[in-house]
Enzyme design. Structure first.
Site, PDB file in Angstrom:
ATOM      1  CE  LYS A 205     -13.361  -8.671   5.638  1.00  6.40           C
ATOM      2  NZ  LYS A 205     -12.353  -8.817   6.718  1.00  6.40           N
TER       3      LYS A 205
ATOM      4  CG  ASP B 158      -4.700 -21.954   6.483  1.00  8.50           C
ATOM      5  OD1 ASP B 158      -5.619 -21.207   6.878  1.00  8.50           O
ATOM      6  OD2 ASP B 158      -4.754 -22.578   5.413  1.00  8.50           O
ATOM      7  CB  VAL B 159      -6.358 -17.735  10.118  1.00  4.20           C
ATOM      8  CG1 VAL B 159      -5.229 -16.763  10.387  1.00  4.20           C
ATOM      9  CG2 VAL B 159      -7.005 -17.469   8.762  1.00  4.20           C
TER      10      VAL B 159
ATOM     11  CE1 TYR C 163     -13.049  -8.753   1.893  1.00  5.35           C
ATOM     12  CE2 TYR C 163     -14.759  -7.098   1.571  1.00  5.35           C
ATOM     13  CZ  TYR C 163     -13.536  -7.473   2.101  1.00  5.35           C
ATOM     14  OH  TYR C 163     -12.809  -6.568   2.835  1.00  5.35           O
TER      15      TYR C 163
ATOM     16  N   GLY D 220       0.464  -4.976   3.434  1.00  7.44           N
ATOM     17  CA  GLY D 220      -0.739  -4.167   3.534  1.00  7.44           C
ATOM     18  C   GLY D 220      -1.036  -3.679   4.939  1.00  7.44           C
ATOM     19  CB  ILE D 221      -4.262  -3.446   6.768  1.00 13.14           C
ATOM     20  CG1 ILE D 221      -4.973  -2.574   5.732  1.00 13.14           C
ATOM     21  CG2 ILE D 221      -4.724  -3.049   8.175  1.00 13.14           C
ATOM     22  CD1 ILE D 221      -6.456  -2.830   5.635  1.00 13.14           C
TER      23      ILE D 221
ATOM     24  CB  THR E 151      -4.386  -3.582   0.415  1.00 12.57           C
ATOM     25  OG1 THR E 151      -5.693  -3.837  -0.131  1.00 12.57           O
ATOM     26  CG2 THR E 151      -4.539  -2.892   1.765  1.00 12.57           C
TER      27      THR E 151
END
Length: 296
Positions: free
Chosen positions: A157, A62-63, A153, A19-20, A188
Site C-alpha cells: 500500500k 488476474d490483475v 500489505y 465488498g468495496i 469487508t
C-alpha cells in the site's frame, strides 16, 4: 443522477466480486455509468452484474497477468466503449510475523496489490488518454503508517501510493487525472477475517477510538465515486484521515512503542500466528493462482 459526468461513460472496477468493489459497481451504475467488473470468481461477478440497473460486462482475469488484462481491455472497449475511469481496487492481505511468513504468500500480496495495480494502469491507460479519463488507486491507512505483522500489505500500500503519485505527474499533460483513495477499516470479508485473529484484533484495539471504527462499503463507495466525478487527487474514508498526512512522520515511533509493549505478551500467549490469505477474496485469489498454468 442525470447530471453526473459519468452518465453513459465506461468505468472499470477491479476486485468487483464483493465488498468495496461490488459497492463501487452499484454506486457508479446509479450515476448512469456502464460498468466493467473485473476479478476472480465469475459467478460472484455475474451476480453483481445482474443486480445493476444498467449495462455491465464481466471479465474474469488476474490483475497480475498482463496478457489477460490486455485482452480484458479489448473486450471492454468492444462491449461498452472506451474507458473513462478505472478504479484499481483489487487487493489481498495476510498477517503474521515476517520471519515465519510463507514467502510465496508474502510475495503474492505484493504482486496483487502493487504489481496488479500497475498492470491495470498499463492495460487501460490508452483508453484513459483517449477519453481524458481518471485512474483511482485504492490505498489505505497502511500507506500513511505501517503496522507490525502486516509487512506485505503495508509495503504494497505504500508502494501503490508512490506509484500513483509518479503516474499522476507522468500522464497529467495527456489530460489524465490520477487519484488516491486512503481507506481505514471497511466492513469487508478481509477485515472480518482479520478480527478472528487475536493479534490483529488487539492491534486494532490499541488504535485511538475514532481509528477503530469500521465503515460500510456503501459509504466508502459513495465517497470514492464522488471523488472520481470530481477528479480528486485524494479521497479519505473517513474524512478525518486526511489529518494524518501532515503528521505521518511521527507515526513510526508511536507504533514502535505500542508494539514493544504488546507483542511480547502476545508471543508468550502463542497468539502471533500466520493467518494465510485473509477473507473470501484472498482465498479465491490463492485458488485461482494455483490453477494458473505453471503453478502448483
Amino acid at each position: 443522477m442525470s447530471g453526473s459526468p459519468l452518465v453513459h461513460r465506461t468505468v472499470v472496477v477491479t476486485g468487483a466480486a464483493r465488498g468495496i468493489g461490488a459497492a463501487l459497481a452499484h454506486a457508479f451504475a446509479a450515476r448512469g455509468a456502464r460498468i466493467a467488473l473485473l476479478g476472480h470468481e465469475k459467478p460472484a461477478l455475474d451476480a453483481v452484474a445482474a443486480s445493476l440497473p444498467g449495462p455491465a460486462s464481466v471479465l474474469e482475469a488476474d490483475v497480475t497477468d498482463p496478457e489477460a488484462l490486455t485482452a480484458a481491455a479489448e473486450q471492454v472497449r468492444a462491449a461498452l466503449g472506451p474507458v473513462s475511469a478505472v478504479v484499481a481496487n483489487a487487493g489481498v492481505a495476510e498477517g503474521g510475523p515476517f520471519l515465519s511468513s510463507d514467502p510465496a504468500t508474502w510475495r503474492r500480496v505484493i504482486d496483487v496489490n502493487l504489481v496488479g495495480s500497475a498492470q491495470t494502469a498499463r492495460a487501460f491507460l490508452p483508453d484513459l488518454i483517449t477519453t481524458s479519463g481518471h485512474f483511482l488507486q485504492v490505498a489505505s491507512l497502511a500507506s500513511l503508517g505501517a503496522s507490525p505483522l502486516m509487512s506485505a500489505y503495508c509495503a504494497s500500500k505504500a508502494g501503490v501510493e508512490a506509484f500513483a503519485h509518479s503516474l499522476r505527474a507522468e500522464v497529467a499533460h495527456h489530460g489524465v487525472s490520477v487519484g488516491i483513495a486512503y481507506l481505514n477499516w471497511i466492513d469487508t470479508d478481509m477485515v472480518r477475517d482479520a478480527d478472528r485473529y487475536a493479534v490483529l484484533r488487539e492491534l486494532r484495539a490499541h488504535m485511538p477510538p475514532p481509528a477503530r471504527r469500521v465503515h460500510s462499503p456503501q459509504r466508502a463507495a459513495f465517497l470514492l465515486t464522488r471523488a472520481v466525478e470530481r477528479r480528486r487527487t485524494a479521497v479519505y474514508v473517513p474524512a478525518w484521515l486526511r489529518l494524518v498526512q501532515p503528521v505521518r512522520a511521527a507515526l513510526p515511533p508511536v507504533v514502535l512503542r505500542v508494539a514493544r509493549r504488546t507483542l511480547p505478551r502476545l508471543e508468550a500467549d502463542a497468539a502471533v500466528l500466520d493467518t494465510g490469505p485473509l477473507g473470501a477474496g484472498g482465498l479465491a485469489d490463492r485458488a485461482a493462482h494455483r490453477r494458473a498454468p505453471g503453478r502448483t
